[in-house]
Write a protein that holds these residues in place. Structure first.
Motif, mmCIF file in Angstrom:
data_model
loop_
_atom_site.group_PDB
_atom_site.id
_atom_site.type_symbol
_atom_site.label_atom_id
_atom_site.label_comp_id
_atom_site.label_asym_id
_atom_site.label_seq_id
_atom_site.Cartn_x
_atom_site.Cartn_y
_atom_site.Cartn_z
ATOM 1 N N SER A 1 0.753 -1.153 -0.095
ATOM 2 C CA SER A 1 -0.042 0.006 -0.143
ATOM 3 C C SER A 1 0.843 1.150 -0.025
ATOM 4 O O SER A 1 0.424 2.334 -0.289
ATOM 5 C CB SER A 1 -0.837 0.211 1.328
ATOM 6 N N LYS B 1 -2.450 2.100 -4.126
ATOM 7 C CA LYS B 1 -3.681 1.782 -3.502
ATOM 8 C C LYS B 1 -5.016 2.141 -4.562
ATOM 9 O O LYS B 1 -4.770 2.561 -5.743
ATOM 10 C CB LYS B 1 -4.143 2.868 -2.603
ATOM 11 N N SER C 1 -12.222 -3.754 13.849
ATOM 12 C CA SER C 1 -11.416 -2.558 13.830
ATOM 13 C C SER C 1 -10.020 -2.991 13.085
ATOM 14 O O SER C 1 -9.268 -1.865 12.533
ATOM 15 C CB SER C 1 -10.833 -2.283 15.381
ATOM 16 N N LEU D 1 -11.070 -2.433 9.543
ATOM 17 C CA LEU D 1 -10.957 -0.821 9.137
ATOM 18 C C LEU D 1 -9.625 -0.618 8.947
ATOM 19 O O LEU D 1 -9.285 0.270 8.185
ATOM 20 C CB LEU D 1 -11.809 -0.097 10.474
ATOM 21 N N LEU D 2 -8.772 -1.257 10.060
ATOM 22 C CA LEU D 2 -7.118 -0.643 9.890
ATOM 23 C C LEU D 2 -6.724 -0.815 8.487
ATOM 24 O O LEU D 2 -5.680 -0.069 7.895
ATOM 25 C CB LEU D 2 -6.418 -1.235 10.877
ATOM 26 N N GLN E 1 -8.435 -1.269 5.895
ATOM 27 C CA GLN E 1 -9.040 -0.336 4.801
ATOM 28 C C GLN E 1 -8.554 1.033 4.665
ATOM 29 O O GLN E 1 -8.452 1.750 3.638
ATOM 30 C CB GLN E 1 -10.569 -0.047 5.186
ATOM 31 N N GLU E 2 -8.312 1.508 5.896
ATOM 32 C CA GLU E 2 -7.655 2.887 6.213
ATOM 33 C C GLU E 2 -6.248 3.128 5.187
ATOM 34 O O GLU E 2 -5.728 3.842 5.166
ATOM 35 C CB GLU E 2 -7.471 3.378 7.579
ATOM 36 N N HIS E 3 -5.609 1.681 5.134
ATOM 37 C CA HIS E 3 -4.209 1.677 4.582
ATOM 38 C C HIS E 3 -4.606 1.320 3.009
ATOM 39 O O HIS E 3 -3.433 1.098 2.366
ATOM 40 C CB HIS E 3 -3.249 0.772 5.162
ATOM 41 N N GLY E 4 -5.778 1.644 2.464
ATOM 42 C CA GLY E 4 -5.874 1.527 1.126
ATOM 43 C C GLY E 4 -6.191 0.083 0.786
ATOM 44 O O GLY E 4 -5.991 -0.249 -0.454
ATOM 45 N N ASN F 1 2.713 3.590 9.759
ATOM 46 C CA ASN F 1 2.697 4.943 9.569
ATOM 47 C C ASN F 1 4.140 5.589 9.188
ATOM 48 O O ASN F 1 4.685 6.454 9.737
ATOM 49 C CB ASN F 1 2.141 5.875 11.005
#
Lengths: 311, 311
Positions: free
Chosen positions: A37, A41, A56, A59-60, A62-65, A283
């Protein structure tokens, strides 16, 4: 270029000389997807978990593409779970628990929106399942990269060979290359394995780096000598994710670009081992990545002599 | 620049999966001198043999530019003899015989004509004897390189530390670096060992290459992946000889030039293992050497991407 990743999404419980974790998110496809990612993405994920897998964590991803349309959630079943304990020098590990759970009868479903796949990463899984994914894609991807491990050489060699025959790049470690080929010399092993089908072979050597083979060409990517390795879990998958992510983003599968992809994957893996599990992959900044890749370049840089030197 | 080499000149009897030899010429100083002779001549040798050592072998050294004025021949005594047998994969070896003979009370004599020494190579020997050579040189050489092994860490640690303190470059393998420092991480090990005195540290990793450390800088020289290793005997000494020979010939001890010296030493070592004993070191051509060094450069070469690439 569109990238599809298949592999395990799982729980790991890890114990290293530096501490231990409860069940945390793990699995080959998790590391591969997070690592890829950083290059492009979305990363289209094909995997299976049980209903014990926390929303969660999804979601994590998904948040990273990571596109989780291909992530099956099996009601009433449990996610794959692995726990292991590393030796003091982190160079070997003991498996404490392996619970296949949902992986035992994983039937990978490819969403229609994944059929544009040009780059396919087969993370470590039963080779018959890896092969199913290739078969279920309507068009053959431009590049198929496969990771596997010695376990499948021991218990499913025929299946493994049938899948290896269909891929472009195989990624294994040095011991696995020796086992698969029956050759001790990695140069001989590579020739033999490329004879099985793959046009490219990556041999991962852990702290000693990685070798990329293609026809008679060899590229040696050193590993960065690290002051501290905290947790090696997922390093190989992170490498593979960085490798295919880079290739998919640049859409260039020349040997020269594969070298750059190997360096990028090595840099990603060097971050992965700095903290437990996926933590360090969550991150990273562009600046950190570029600085790390420059360290890899500096590591092997030799300035040619200006005047005539002896041979 | 004048180069002095001290170490063993000996008989070896070798057994590898590919065959075995009777007593052939061996010893650290033999490999070092022959290897260094490809960079500069003469190589001024300090060593000791018994009267069983054939005149033809001494002539062979002389023909390769080795000055044997410092080679003592002890009447009525026997030369150092080592015999060993390698494992099938050549990665470990068993010592069958070690007869110290003349080495037991070696008292190194430095001929007056060696007092111009600017580059001193201390091949593996009792560290007290290595130190004697430094003390017997009227002027401190510009660069002192020391090779040693785990044996001296086990039986003569105080002596070893006293000698290490006096040298500029220490050359040991990865296991030895870990033993000497008590650190598993080679980065931490290197910092600790450079704290013992040497400004530079070379950590040899066999088929995985070599690391050169200086202050906070690290250089990684990969080893050339070889199709066939015939006999690893003397590879580390050949590396050391190539390294110091290159530095002496160019008279440049900058970190940048040391990198080139490491590559040159690695190339020399890659030839050494192709045949039994010193055989491959006896008639290399300039063209063969240059081609091999180019292979090392090609092995790690990454062409930067022409357009903007993802990090």
């Amino acid at each position: 270029m569109s990238l599809v990743v298949i592999g395990s999404v799982a729980f790991d419980a890890l114990e290293t000389p530096f501490g231990k974790t409860d069940k945390i998110i793990g699995g080959a496809a998790t590391y591969i997807s997070l690592s890829a990612s950083y290059s492009l993405k979305p990363v289209k994920l094909v995997a299976v978990v049980g209903d014990d897998f926390p929303q969660s964590d999804i979601l994590l991803l998904q948040e990273h593409g990571v596109d989780t349309e291909g992530l099956q959630i099996k009601e009433g079943e449990k996610s794959f779970f692995w726990s292991g304990k590393y030796s003091t020098d982190l160079n070997s590990r003991e498996t404490l628990t392996t619970e296949l759970n949902v992986l035992a009868d994983f039937d990978p479903i490819i969403p229609d929106s994944y059929q544009d796949c040009r780059y396919l990463m087969l993370g470590n899984l039963a080779p018959a399942v890896q092969r199913l994914v290739i078969q279920r894609l309507v068009n053959r991807p431009k590049l198929i990269v496969m990771d596997t491990m010695n376990f499948w050489m021991d218990v499913a060699l025929d299946d493994l060979m049938a899948t290896i025959e269909m891929v472009d790049v195989l990624s294994i470690n040095d011991e696995e290359a020796r086992q698969l080929s029956g050759e001790y010399s990695l140069v001989k092993a590579a020739k033999k394995i490329m004879g099985f089908g793959p046009k490219f072979l990556i041999i991962k050597k852990g702290e000693h780096g990685a070798l990329l083979f293609h026809k008679n060409k060899i590229f040696y990517a050193p590993a960065l000598p690290l002051e501290e390795v905290f947790d090696p879990t997922g390093a190989g998958d992170t490498f593979a994710g960085g490798f295919i992510g880079y290739l998919a983003a640049t859409d260039d599968i020349s040997f020269d670009n594969m070298k750059r992809a190997v360096i990028h994957g090595s840099a990603m893996a060097s971050f992965c081992v700095e903290k437990f599990g996926t933590e360090r992959l969550l991150n990273l900044t562009k600046e950190q990545l570029e600085a790390r890749e420059k360290q890899f370049a500096d590591l092997v840089e030799v300035v040619p002599a200006t005047s005539a030197q002896p041979a």
